[in-house]
Every structure is written in structure tokens, then in C-alpha cells.
Design a protein around this motif. Structure first.
Motif, PDB file in Angstrom:
ATOM      1  N   GLU A   1       0.302   3.714  -2.667  1.00  0.00           N
ATOM      2  CA  GLU A   1       0.127   5.055  -2.918  1.00  0.00           C
ATOM      3  C   GLU A   1       1.134   6.679  -3.630  1.00  0.00           C
TER       4      GLU A   1
ATOM      5  N   ARG B   1      -3.255   4.246   7.874  1.00  0.00           N
ATOM      6  CA  ARG B   1      -4.522   3.451   9.221  1.00  0.00           C
ATOM      7  C   ARG B   1      -3.446   2.329   9.399  1.00  0.00           C
TER       8      ARG B   1
ATOM      9  N   VAL C   1      -4.928  -4.402  -4.226  1.00  0.00           N
ATOM     10  CA  VAL C   1      -5.165  -5.674  -3.866  1.00  0.00           C
ATOM     11  C   VAL C   1      -4.710  -6.465  -4.736  1.00  0.00           C
TER      12      VAL C   1
ATOM     13  N   LEU D   1       1.232  -1.046   0.084  1.00  0.00           N
ATOM     14  CA  LEU D   1       0.101   0.305  -0.576  1.00  0.00           C
ATOM     15  C   LEU D   1       0.753   1.404   0.302  1.00  0.00           C
TER      16      LEU D   1
ATOM     17  N   VAL E   1      -5.916  -4.993   4.230  1.00  0.00           N
ATOM     18  CA  VAL E   1      -5.767  -4.486   3.089  1.00  0.00           C
ATOM     19  C   VAL E   1      -7.212  -3.290   2.954  1.00  0.00           C
ATOM     20  N   LEU E   2      -8.352  -4.416   2.704  1.00  0.00           N
ATOM     21  CA  LEU E   2      -9.753  -3.439   2.903  1.00  0.00           C
ATOM     22  C   LEU E   2     -10.042  -3.146   4.206  1.00  0.00           C
ATOM     23  N   ALA E   3      -9.874  -3.480   5.773  1.00  0.00           N
ATOM     24  CA  ALA E   3     -10.599  -2.870   6.968  1.00  0.00           C
ATOM     25  C   ALA E   3     -10.077  -1.419   6.719  1.00  0.00           C
TER      26      ALA E   3
ATOM     27  N   GLU F   1      -8.191   7.088  -6.008  1.00  0.00           N
ATOM     28  CA  GLU F   1      -8.850   6.239  -6.414  1.00  0.00           C
ATOM     29  C   GLU F   1      -8.441   4.664  -6.603  1.00  0.00           C
TER      30      GLU F   1
ATOM     31  N   ARG G   1      -7.396   0.085   4.717  1.00  0.00           N
ATOM     32  CA  ARG G   1      -7.524   0.501   3.243  1.00  0.00           C
ATOM     33  C   ARG G   1      -6.761   1.340   3.089  1.00  0.00           C
ATOM     34  N   SER G   2      -5.269   1.782   4.248  1.00  0.00           N
ATOM     35  CA  SER G   2      -4.491   2.994   3.374  1.00  0.00           C
ATOM     36  C   SER G   2      -3.020   2.590   4.510  1.00  0.00           C
TER      37      SER G   2
ATOM     38  N   LEU H   1      -6.076   1.293  -3.793  1.00  0.00           N
ATOM     39  CA  LEU H   1      -6.475  -0.059  -3.800  1.00  0.00           C
ATOM     40  C   LEU H   1      -6.811  -0.917  -3.936  1.00  0.00           C
TER      41      LEU H   1
END
Length: 631
Positions: free
Chosen positions: A138, A370, A156, A134, A362-364, A149, A366-367, A152
Motif C-alpha cells: 500500500e 480493514r 495477491v 498488504l 485478502v480478497l474479503a 488499483e 481488501r486492505s 490488491l
């Protein structure tokens, strides 16, 4: 590439430069990609402004963390604690367990501490691929805000590809890992040098006074930021874990000559840029990259993070296999992906579990920002446990004196403890995630170990002594069938249930009967030539065979049996394997284990790979005889 031949084993042995290059690609992937997110987390989490003194203080902390913890602790001390040439948490835990053998509860406590370290490694192995990929992708946001957008989905997609390629083994791309990581380290060093030349005052951070001033000025926020400082140390355990693949000298050479200087130059370069442009603290790494080189650098960063993730996944496979052979996890299918390297393995079930866990992370979150809250607690916890286990090894095996032990323990106990305490503050921001993963891993390991011990106790309660069964059998003179029967047994003292059931129902014996005991849960990673096999003739066609495997060795029982001194030599088509199959049920009463844990163990047992497949025995030569066991 220059190759040498080892006189001991006759296998090709690569030269030091070649091994150092390979180690650069495999060992340093995780720690070499830390500059992507470390300083970003440090200034982003606690609201510390990147002013002159704060930048110098934080860089000073990072500098001495790398020098004291990674170089001083791991490179110079921990890497000496090799288990027959193997490293890693399970290897260190086995050494510590061996050092404390015979000390009752202290032995049990040592085992639990080692398992906790292994469990934290599993938690770390989920976060590392997620945050690394990630953070690299980024960088696209700087090149074009419209790409935000797509970050992510691209991350994945890369991770899906990474886990799909695992079946082919890291050998597919292994020869590229070293050059790519070398290019990465040289590139980040060059970026740092350019920024340092523009602001050479950044070298004032070498003075530890700024680290002390930083902590005094920022107070609790400064202490809390240690949770981000520990991110510069992620991957330190890999230096120790991979000594079995490369040896200590190539890793030390690569670290001291390339990885450490490159990392320090980049961190100092990021600090120099932040002092000049404090507003770029959001992504200080990519702020070093000229706009024309941004896309190539993003591609290189992505490749580097994929390599770092690959190293963590491969390390997880090795850790799981060691745990299986030490008896802390149920048997799983282990596929060897290289004929040249024993350590290159693939575990399909673990690959799927790890993939699902990484996708959830990753999906929980998202960056990478975080995920930074979730990162670090497993790393710092593992470092603290390494210090504790190393002290046991140093006292019992290295015979360190009391002053040396106390000095080492105080220094690194305080450092590691401070990192752990700072990371515990990140629990609400996501630090709970790797702890949950570690807790699940710990539960599974302890439940499996306890359940197996309980099952064996139940079976022993109704077993008969082997010598008595042999004497009674000879007196009854049962019919003899051609060929050789192999009966798996857990003990030299007790007769296997498969033998008793076969005599009771079929009333027949083979001409030659082998009682086979496999010991694959010792404290050594590899077993010496003289200890590999033991053969005892019990008379009247009965034999006792004891095979020993280290926890890092490939297990092939038929091949080992052919090495024994039988005449004629045992061939696979001449053997029939009799294996007991235990049908487990959970009693309503608690007994020695909670009923819900019994249910967990039974589920694991029923889904474990059958022993005959795990040990390499041909299924077509197998006879399974069931026994009901009430736990």
C-alpha cells in the motif's frame, strides 16, 4: 562464518553472532514489520485525533507494552519454559499437561486451554501474511495515487509466489533472511532518528504519566484503542516458539541489541512526525520516508513482510506436526526440506489450506486498514493463554512461591485480559474471522482426539489378551514362514487384530514376529537415548518392541528398528508389516459422540495419511487387514 563443534552431538554449532543474525531473520519478522500498520490502526479506528497529548500517550503505551510484555514476560520468563530445548504453544501445553497429570478434570481443562492457544495461533497465521504484505504494498499509493488499483493484484501475486516456494523449503532463502531483516531494522531505526532529531520532545513519552492521561482523556475510546496497541506485540510468541532452532541466548541478544531499539526509534519517529504533521496519520510509517527513497523502501518493506509471512507459515507447519504427533490432528505428509536442519519441513496439505484461507482474508477485507479489525484478537488471546499455562508450570515445576505466582498472574492477567477485552470490541469489524478459523481448528482437533479414543475403545472391546494368543498359538504349532513379521499394536496387553486375522485365515506365522508399539504422543519434544527403544524377547520367536519419539522428532521406524539388538540386524527387505485397517461407520444413535462429529471424524480418518507412510514403512512390504468398527 565461524563454526564450533558440539561435543555432545558432534554437529557443527554456529557462533553466537551467526545465530543472532539468523534469529533476526527468522524470529523477528512479524514483530519487526508491525510499524507498518500499528500506529495507523491506533489513530484510524477510534477517531482519536493525533494531537500532542494523544501521540505521547499512545507512544507511552506502546513503549511499556514492548518493555513489560515482550521483554519482561517473554524474553526473561516465558523463554525459560523450554521443553527439552523446544518452545511454542504445543510445547508449553505439553509441559503444563505434564505438571497437572493425575488431577482429573484439571488435566482435561489444561489440555483444552492448550488446544485453544494452538487454535488461536492458526487464526493468527492466516491474518499475518495478509495484513503484512498488504500494508507494505500500500506504500505504492503514496508514490503514485494511480497505483491504488494495483495494490490488491500485486499483494495477491506476492502471496501466491510465497506459497508456491514453500515446497523448496526456507533453506532456499534462509541465508538472506538475516541480512535483509537486519537492513530493515537499521533502516526503520534511521528513519525514526531523522524524525526524532527534528522533534526531540517526543521523548516525553517515556513518562508513563502520559499513558495514564491518554486513558483518562479518551475514556472508552482510549480503552478500545488497546486493540491497536496490541499490534506492536504481534510476533512475541515467535521469540518463544523458535528457541528450539536458535537457543535462548541468541534471541535475547538480537532482541535487546537490535530489534527492540530499532522498533522504539521508529515508533518514536512516527510519533514525532505525527505531532508535526497530524494529517499524515493515514500512513505514518511511509510518511517518514523521503520521496526519493520511497520505492526502495517499499521494496524492502515487501521483502521484510514476505520474510515475516514465511516465518509464520513455517511456524504453522511445526505446530501442525507437533499436533499430529501428540494425537490431536490426523496424519499428514511431512516433507523435510533440509538435510541439516530437522525443523525445516513442508506439509503440502496444510500449505494449500493456509493459502486458501489467506486468499479469502485478502480478497474479503481488501486492505490492511480493514484487516486491522480482524487482527489482534488471536494475538491477545494467545498471550493470555500463555500466561495461564506458564503459571501452572511455574507452580508445579519451578516451585514458585504464592506471592511470586500471584504477582505475576495479576500483572500479566490484567494486561493480557485488557488486550483481549479491547479486541473483542473489534468483532463486528472483522475480529470474528480469526475466531472462526480458530473455532474450526479447535473442532477438528477435539473431534479427532475424541474419535480416536472412541475407535480404540470399540476395538479393545473385542480384542484378546496377547499372552493368551501366544500360548494358544504355540500349542497349535502353525506353519512357519521365512522372514520377520511386524505387527503394529496399540497396547502391550492386547493382541493386534492383524495377527488374529492372519492366523484365522492364513494359519501361518513368520519365523520371527515383532509386536511394535510406537509412542509419538508424549509430553517431551525429544526422547533421551536410553528411552528411545525397548526390546523384550517373549520366547518362541515373539518379540515386544516399544519405540518412543518426541513430538518434534522425525519418525523413521525402519531406521530405528535397525538400531535394535537383533542378530542379524533387521533390514527393510527382510520385514513384512501387518497393519490393521479400520473401516469406520457412524451409528445412528448419539452414543458418546454426536453423529455429525462422527461423520467429521470418519472424513478426517479416510483422508489421513496411512500409518505406514507416515512412519516411513515401505509400501511394498505392507499387508493390510481390515476391521469394521461401528462408532
Amino acid at each position: 562464518m565461524v563454526e564450533k563443534t558440539s561435543a555432545a552431538d558432534g554437529k557443527p554449532k554456529k557462533s553466537l553472532p551467526a545465530l543472532a543474525l539468523a534469529a533476526t531473520g527468522v524470529v523477528f519478522g512479524d514483530i519487526a514489520t508491525s510499524p507498518l500498520y500499528s500506529l495507523q490502526q491506533a489513530f484510524g479506528e477510534q477517531g482519536i485525533k493525533p494531537d500532542h497529548d494523544s501521540v505521547l500517550g499512545l507512544l507511552s503505551l506502546c513503549l511499556y507494552a514492548l518493555l513489560i510484555v515482550v521483554t519482561g514476560k517473554y524474553v526473561l520468563v516465558v523463554m525459560r519454559a523450554d521443553n527439552h530445548g523446544e518452545g511454542g504453544m504445543m510445547a508449553l501445553g505439553a509441559l503444563a499437561r505434564g505438571a497437572m497429570r493425575g488431577h482429573g478434570r484439571l488435566t482435561w481443562l489444561t489440555i483444552m486451554v492448550g488446544l485453544a492457544g494452538a487454535a488461536l495461533f492458526f487464526g493468527d497465521s492466516v491474518i499475518t501474511p495478509a495484513i503484512s504484505v498488504l500494508s507494505a504494498v500500500e506504500g505504492l499509493q503514496l508514490a503514485s495515487p494511480a497505483m491504488k488499483e494495483w495494490v490488491l493484484p500485486i499483494a495477491v501475486t506476492i502471496l501466491i509466489g510465497l506459497f508456491l516456494l514453500q515446497r523448496g523449503g526456507s533453506a532456499l532463502l534462509g541465508h538472506l533472511f538475516g541480512p535483509i531483516m537486519t537492513l530493515w531494522l537499521l533502516s526503520i531505526a534511521a528513519l525514526g532518528v531523522v524524525a526524532i532529531v527534528q522533534n526531540p520532545k517526543i521523548f516525553e513519552a517515556v513518562n508513563p504519566y502520559y499513558a495514564v492521561l491518554y486513558m483518562q482523556h479518551n475514556g472508552f475510546k482510549g480503552f478500545a484503542s488497546l486493540g491497536a496497541v496490541v499490534l506492536v506485540l504481534t510476533g512475541a510468541e515467535a521469540l518463544y516458539a523458535d528457541i528450539g532452532h536458535f537457543g535462548t541466548r541468541p534471541i535475547r541478544v538480537s532482541w535487546l541489541c537490535l530489534a527492540l531499539p530499532a522498533l522504539l526509534l521508529n515508533y518514536f519517529g512516527q510519533g514525532a512526525r505525527l505531532m508535526a504533521q497530524p494529517g499524515q496519520s493515514g500512513q505514518p510509517f511511509f510518511a517518514l520516508v523521503p520521496h526519493t527513497l520511497l520505492y526502495p523502501m517499499i521494496v524492502l518493506a515487501t521483502l521484510a513482510t514476505v520474510i515475516a509471512s514465511q516465518a509464520v507459515v513455517s511456524g504453522t507447519f511445526s505446530m501442525v506436526r507437533q499436533s499430529i504427533q501428540l494425537g490431536y490432528l490426523p496424519r499428514a505428509r511431512v516433507l523435510h526440506t533440509s538435510k541439516e536442519m530437522e525443523g525445516q519441513i513442508y506439509l503440502p496439505a496444510i500449505n494449500m489450506i493456509l493459502f486458501v484461507a489467506v486468499m479469502v482474508a485478502v480478497l474479503a477485507f481488501r486492505s490492511s486498514q480493514r484487516l486491522g479489525g480482524a487482527y489482534g484478537i488471536a494475538v491477545s488471546g494467545t498471550m493470555l493463554i500463555t500466561t495461564a499455562l506458564l503459571l501452572l508450570v511455574a507452580k508445579r515445576q519451578w516451585r514458585w512461591g504464592i506471592f511470586r505466582l500471584v504477582g505475576f498472574g495479576l500483572l500479566f492477567g490484567i494486561i493480557d485480559g485488557a488486550f483481549v477485552a479491547a479486541n473483542l470490541l473489534k468483532l463486528p469489524q472483522g475480529g470474528w474471522f480469526p475466531l472462526v478459523v480458530a473455532a474450526i481448528a479447535m473442532l477438528i482437533m477435539t473431534t479427532w482426539r475424541r474419535g480416536r479414543m472412541l475407535t480404540i475403545q470399540r476395538l479393545h472391546a473385542r480384542e484378546e489378551r496377547l499372552d493368551g494368543v501366544i500360548a494358544k498359538t504355540m500349542a497349535d504349532s502353525p506353519l512357519r514362514a521365512d522372514g520377520t513379521a511386524v505387527f503394529m499394536t496399540r497396547s502391550r496387553k492386547w493382541a493386534p487384530h492383524a495377527l488374529l486375522q492372519n492366523l484365522r485365515h492364513n494359519q501361518v506365522l513368520h519365523q520371527r514376529n515383532i509386536f511394535l508399539h510406537i509412542d509419538d504422543g508424549g509430553d517431551s519434544s525429544r526422547v533421551g537415548e536410553k528411552q528411545r527403544s525397548e526390546l523384550q524377547d517373549l520366547g518362541n520367536g515373539f518379540y515386544w518392541v516399544h519405540l518412543r519419539f518426541g513430538f518434534n522428532e522425525h519418525i523413521d521406524v525402519p531406521a530405528r528398528l535397525r538400531e535394535l539388538g537383533f542378530d542379524p540386524v533387521l533390514e527393510p527387505e527382510q520385514l513384512t508389516y501387518f497393519v490393521g485397517f479400520d473401516e469406520l461407520t457412524a451409528a445412528q444413535k448419539k452414543g458418546q459422540m454426536w453423529r455429525w462429529r462422527k461423520m467429521v471424524f470418519i472424513y478426517l480418518y479416510r483422508n489421513a495419511l496411512p500409518a505406514v507412510l507416515y512412519y516411513g514403512m515401505p509400501a511394498r512390504r505392507l499387508v493390510e487387514i481390515g476391521t469394521r468398527v461401528d462408532l
